[in-house]
Design an enzyme around this catalytic site. Structure first.
Site, PDB file in Angstrom:
ATOM      1  CB  SER A  65      -0.949   0.012   1.189  1.00 31.25           C
ATOM      2  OG  SER A  65      -2.023  -0.844   0.928  1.00 31.25           O
ATOM      3  CE  LYS A  68      -3.804   0.831  -1.452  1.00 36.46           C
ATOM      4  NZ  LYS A  68      -4.343   0.159  -0.278  1.00 36.46           N
ATOM      5  CE1 TYR A 193      -3.821  -1.237  -5.557  1.00 35.62           C
ATOM      6  CE2 TYR A 193      -4.127  -3.608  -5.385  1.00 35.62           C
ATOM      7  CZ  TYR A 193      -4.041  -2.369  -4.788  1.00 35.62           C
ATOM      8  OH  TYR A 193      -4.167  -2.252  -3.420  1.00 35.62           O
ATOM      9  CE1 TYR A 245      -4.941   1.252   3.747  1.00 34.35           C
ATOM     10  CE2 TYR A 245      -3.142   0.462   5.089  1.00 34.35           C
ATOM     11  CZ  TYR A 245      -3.693   0.724   3.862  1.00 34.35           C
ATOM     12  OH  TYR A 245      -2.973   0.471   2.754  1.00 34.35           O
ATOM     13  CB  VAL A 263      -0.255  -5.990   3.905  1.00 32.37           C
ATOM     14  CG1 VAL A 263      -1.554  -5.446   4.443  1.00 32.37           C
ATOM     15  CG2 VAL A 263      -0.265  -6.121   2.412  1.00 32.37           C
TER      16      VAL A 263
HETATM   17  O1  DON Z   1      -4.378  -4.561  -2.327  1.00 32.45           O
HETATM   18  C1  DON Z   1      -3.903  -5.163  -1.382  1.00 32.45           C
HETATM   19  O2  DON Z   1      -4.600  -5.782  -0.590  1.00 32.45           O
HETATM   20  C2  DON Z   1      -2.399  -5.121  -1.172  1.00 32.45           C
HETATM   21  N1  DON Z   1      -1.695  -5.179  -2.399  1.00 32.45           N
HETATM   22  C3  DON Z   1      -2.002  -3.875  -0.452  1.00 32.45           C
HETATM   23  C4  DON Z   1      -2.749  -3.667   0.841  1.00 32.45           C
HETATM   24  C5  DON Z   1      -1.950  -2.992   1.884  1.00 32.45           C
HETATM   25  O3  DON Z   1      -0.754  -2.902   1.863  1.00 32.45           O
HETATM   26  C6  DON Z   1      -2.719  -2.506   3.027  1.00 32.45           C
HETATM   27  N2  DON Z   1      -1.813  -2.146   4.084  1.00 32.45           N
HETATM   28  N3  DON Z   1      -1.788  -2.006   5.175  1.00 32.45           N
END
Ligand code: DON
Length: 309
Positions: A65, A68, A193, A245, A263
């Protein structure tokens, strides 16, 4: 520029490292489940020839994430504020990062902000370029410029592992396509993505990105404007309001700096007036943030008086 190991940072790491045992590595993207949960590393840029580190800072991990922030910067640079914010909002959600619930109840039906998965998919849909390859190479080129590391690329295995298991993100994208928020082929968007999320770097690289943002988008080493002032301002504001978040409020109280987690266990931090922070600790708390990474930032913020508030 290399980073210097410091005893102080090492002591702080040791003080919080037991928290790694309380977290779990992400497994919903199967390839991320292979990470060593005990890892904790940090790099901090404070000035030219002032980079400090502790832990295994050359270990690479994927952005997830954290990407982003960078896709938002690139989309804003290419399409401008008005266009981007027709597709995605500016408000925190208080929901988990992958939640679908507010998409249905928001009027107009667009994702609430670019730091949740739905909003990030809408932003990825705006990346400059004709093909996925072109869009990805624009993004990777931008990250190479920010970090000064021209070896940065994406991890194909992690991207593929996420692509095969991304049905929740796929459903967010189909929902948004039906409502005219995104255009084009959903699986193509998911392919881009998942590659953006799988871009791989280390704590040094992350700290360098935070340092450029802290310096209002100007690379302190070259003097080059890599991110326009207003774009840097906007992305850092989202890092404060939505970067962690549904833990962003607590993080603002306890740490109080613009930051963005992923994550994989990475955290990008950017402290106004010139400090960039990169952390890697793959054991996560229940909200998907690096559990020991957050504790380390809490300690750092207290000891070094980093809060912007
Ligand atoms: O889209 C997803 O679920 C992952 N590629 C990224 C999510 C993420 O890193 C959320 N983080 N805390």
């Amino acid at each position: 520029m290399g980073c210097q190991k410091t005893e102080q940072l090492q002591k702080w790491i040791e003080k919080v490292s037991s928290y790694t045992e309380k977290g779990k590595v992400a497994t919903y993207i199967p390839a991320l489940g292979e990470a060593d949960p005990n890892t904790l590393a940090i790099a901090i840029y404070e000035g030219p020839n002032q980079c400090f580190s502790a832990g295994n800072v050359s270990e690479t991990f994927t952005l997830q994430s954290i990407s982003k922030v960078l896709t938002l910067a690139l989309a804003l640079m290419d399409k401008g504020e008005d266009f981007v914010f027709q597709k995605v909002g500016m408000e925190p959600t208080g929901d988990p990062f992958n939640s679908i619930s507010k998409l249905e109840t928001s009027v107009p039906s667009k994702p609430l902000n670019p730091m949740i998965n739905a909003g990030a998919l809408a932003v990825t849909n705006l990346l400059p370029g004709q093909t996925n390859d072109e869009k990805l190479s624009r993004l990777i080129g931008f990250i190479q410029k920010l970090t000064g590391n021209h070896d940065i690329t994406y991890n194909e295995r992690v991207a593929q592992s996420e692509f095969e298991t991304a049905d929740l993100n796929r459903s967010l994208a189909y929902f948004m396509k039906q409502h005219g928020v995104i255009e084009g082929d959903v699986n193509e968007l998911l392919a881009l993505y998942t590659k953006q999320c799988a871009i791989e770097l280390n704590c040094h690289d992350l700290a360098k990105i935070g340092w450029v943002l802290a310096n209002k988008g100007i690379d302190p080493l070259s003097g080059e404007i890599i991110v326009p002032f207003d774009v840097a301002r906007i992305v850092k504001t989202f890092m404060v309001t939505c970067g962690m978040y549904n833990a962003s409020g607590e993080f603002a109280i306890k740490v109080g700096i613009p930051a963005k987690s992923g994550v994989s266990g990475g955290i990008l931090g950017s402290v106004p007036h010139g400090m960039g922070i990169g952390i890697y600790g793959p054991a996560l708390d229940e909200k998907g943030n690096s559990i020991a990474g957050i504790k380390l930032l809490e300690l750092l913020a207290k000891e070094m008086k980093l809060s912007i508030f």
